[in-house]
Design an enzyme around this catalytic site. Structure first.
Site, PDB file in Angstrom:
ATOM      1  N   CYS A 125      -5.036   0.676   3.756  1.00  0.00           N
ATOM      2  CA  CYS A 125      -5.097  -0.735   4.138  1.00  0.00           C
ATOM      3  C   CYS A 125      -6.510  -1.284   3.997  1.00  0.00           C
ATOM      4  O   CYS A 125      -6.699  -2.412   3.566  1.00  0.00           O
ATOM      5  CB  CYS A 125      -4.616  -0.918   5.573  1.00  0.00           C
ATOM      6  N   GLN A 134       0.819  -1.218   0.000  1.00  0.00           N
ATOM      7  CA  GLN A 134       0.000   0.000   0.000  1.00  0.00           C
ATOM      8  C   GLN A 134       0.850   1.265   0.000  1.00  0.00           C
ATOM      9  O   GLN A 134       0.334   2.346  -0.300  1.00  0.00           O
ATOM     10  CB  GLN A 134      -0.929   0.007   1.213  1.00  0.00           C
ATOM     11  N   HIS A 142      -5.859  -1.241  11.918  1.00  0.00           N
ATOM     12  CA  HIS A 142      -5.271  -1.641  10.641  1.00  0.00           C
ATOM     13  C   HIS A 142      -6.088  -2.791  10.050  1.00  0.00           C
ATOM     14  O   HIS A 142      -6.316  -3.795  10.716  1.00  0.00           O
ATOM     15  CB  HIS A 142      -3.820  -2.062  10.899  1.00  0.00           C
TER      16      HIS A 142
END
Ligand SMILES: *[C@@H]1O[C@H](CO)[C@@H](O)[C@H](O)[C@H]1NC(C)=O
Ligand SMILES: *[C@@H]1O[C@H](CO)[C@@H](O)[C@H](O)[C@H]1NC(C)=O
Ligand SMILES: *[C@@H]1O[C@H](CO)[C@@H](O)[C@H](O)[C@H]1NC(C)=O
Length: 465
Positions: free
Chosen positions: A258, A252, A409
């Site tokens: 993410c 990324q 995340h």
């Protein structure tokens, strides 16, 4: 008399809602912290005229509200409209909520105001949101108001941390992680050295993905426990009878995207699973970053709203159609590109707060990889291999200057197993930090104990091949 008062009140509210729809900011960001207790109760949604335009820009809507929909949101996920129709609803983390009732879906972020580091969450109001029927034909914008007015919730967002400067790994920290436990090993990554703290923050979830609070994992019903007993002891979608259903690990870069990689990774793998590995596509995270109004570009977002809602409402395009640049930009996806949609999406268990290990295993084995999210603590950046669990609460004293922010995340769950030596149960997870990180881009993390919240917010979708 009471009826007349009611009509006058409704006019006043309609007027107020028009005003708010007009003063909406251009791009929604969401420091709001509205939890379950804040949202349950009776809502009135003020809706603009319904039409077939799915490109409706509700964040800049100038139309007046003409419809009023009254809905009761009950525990844990039941929604009832003014005619008595029962549907369902879910919180989306602490950001907003989505309601499905009487063949119509309503989604909006909760309202907030921000002045410097002080955030006011107006949990009894929404920003302008979108509604459409379950076939995504007739669209409208709406704004919601809770019938019980509530005082704004105040919290301060730590803008204070100095994200200037560059990252230098701390050998003392790495050594102490490796000394304190033997489930996993830590190492310094030379490619991280010299990155700015701000870019490292984006790698872990993005500025808008800070952790507020999480629900505890849901209890397992006896029925689900019995079903889960029939599952294999281990599973890995990278090798099911010699076949790999998981596309290569991606990177990324320094963009808080993410959630897009996790979402599209789920669609890619689930399409492979649904077609016996015949349909192998890579989807475009840039389309999500630049074009989705349900997320915040390189500053963060939520898989539920991307793999789920964006993919159902607008569809996703192939990587070749809109190649990844890893930067925020105005949307320029070619109109002629084919789009892939999802038929169904939901939080595992049916709503946010209903997830647990057994339900995740069942969905994983039956339908393919799942989008999951977890809290990234500083030690995770150093993960080199093994079964991760958080160790850094022991390490605070070592690192005096630490601009680290706890973030959320999003990653992709692809399997599970048990370590032969330590007998530790683990999940196998695909990250989006390239193949030079972790176990060739993957990591394993403790299973069954909601390690860092990994069993709290899994999303499952059904893509249409
Ligand atoms: C924002 O906060 C500052 C300092 O706390 C205050 O002086 C100012 O009036 C506030 N602005 C608004 C619009 O509330
Ligand atoms: C968010 O709200 C919940 C519930 O009201 C609270 O427990 C939590 O501390 C809040 N988080 C922040 C950052 O204020
Ligand atoms: C897949 O798993 C089987 C059985 O565990 C193993 O024999 C085989 O080598 C694996 N294949 C790959 C490509 O890893």
């Amino acid at each position: 008399m009471a009826e007349l008062r009611g009509i006058l009140l409704m006019r006043a509210l309609l007027f107020a809602s028009v005003f708010c729809l007009l003063t909406q900011s251009v791009r929604s960001d969401t420091p709001a912290n509205c939890t379950f207790e804040d949202i349950v109760g009776t809502w009135v949604l003020y809706e603009t005229p319904r039409n077939g335009d799915h490109t409706l820009d509700c964040l800049n809507n100038k139309e007046n509200a003409v419809n009023k929909v009254q809905l009761q949101l009950l525990k844990p996920n039941v929604a009832v409209d003014q005619y008595g129709n029962r549907g369902h609803w879910t919180l989306i983390y602490n950001q907003g909520f989505e309601i499905t009732v009487n063949q119509r879906i309503y989604f909006a972020f909760s309202s907030f105001a921000q002045n410097g580091s002080e955030v006011l969450s107006f949990c009894d109001k929404t920003l302008a949101g979108w509604s459409h029927d379950t076939m995504t034909h007739n669209w409208a914008c709406f704004q919601g108001k809770h019938m019980a007015q509530r005082a704004p919730k105040i919290h301060s967002q730590s803008l204070g941390k100095n994200l200037n400067g560059i990252y230098v790994s701390n050998t003392e920290v790495i050594n102490s992680i490796n000394k304190k436990q033997n489930s996993w090993t830590a190492k310094a990554y030379s490619w991280m050295e010299g990155m700015s703290h701000e870019n490292l923050l984006k790698m872990r979830g993005g500025i808008k993905s800070k952790i507020h609070s999480r629900p505890p994992i849901a209890p397992v019903s006896p029925f689900v426990r019995r079903q889960a007993e029939f599952l294999p002891d281990e599973w890995d979608w990278r090798n099911v009878s010699g076949v790999n259903y998981v596309p290569a690990v991606k990177n990324q870069g320094s963009c808080g995207s993410c959630y897009a990689f996790s979402s599209l990774g789920m669609l890619e793998s689930r399409l492979r699973v649904a077609t016996k590995n015949q349909l192998q596509v890579n989807f475009s995270p840039q389309d999500i970053v630049s074009c989705s109004t349900y997320s915040q570009g390189c500053e963060g977002g939520f898989p539920y709203l991307v793999a789920g809602k964006y993919a159902q409402d607008h569809g996703v395009v192939a990587e070749e159609c809109y190649p990844y640049t890893g930067r925020d930009s105005t949307c320029s996806a070619a109109k002629k590109c084919g789009r892939t949609y999802v038929a169904k999406y939901r939080y595992v268990g049916g709503y946010y707060g209903a997830c647990n290990e057994e339900l995740m295993k069942l969905s994983l084995v039956e339908s393919g990889p799942l989008s999951v999210s977890f809290e990234v603590y500083p030690d995770f950046m150093h993960y080199a291999g093994g079964v991760y669990h958080r160790t850094d609460e022991l390490l605070n004293q070592v690192n005096k200057y630490d601009p680290f922010e706890l973030t959320n995340h999003a990653v992709l769950l692809v399997g599970y197993g048990t370590d032969a030596e330590t007998k530790e149960d683990y999940w196998i997870v695909k990250n989006s930090w390239g193949t030079r990180w972790g176990e060739n881009g993957f990591f394993r993390i403790r299973r069954g104990v909601d390690e860092c919240g990994i069993e709290s917010i899994a999303v499952e979708v059904t893509p249409i091949p």
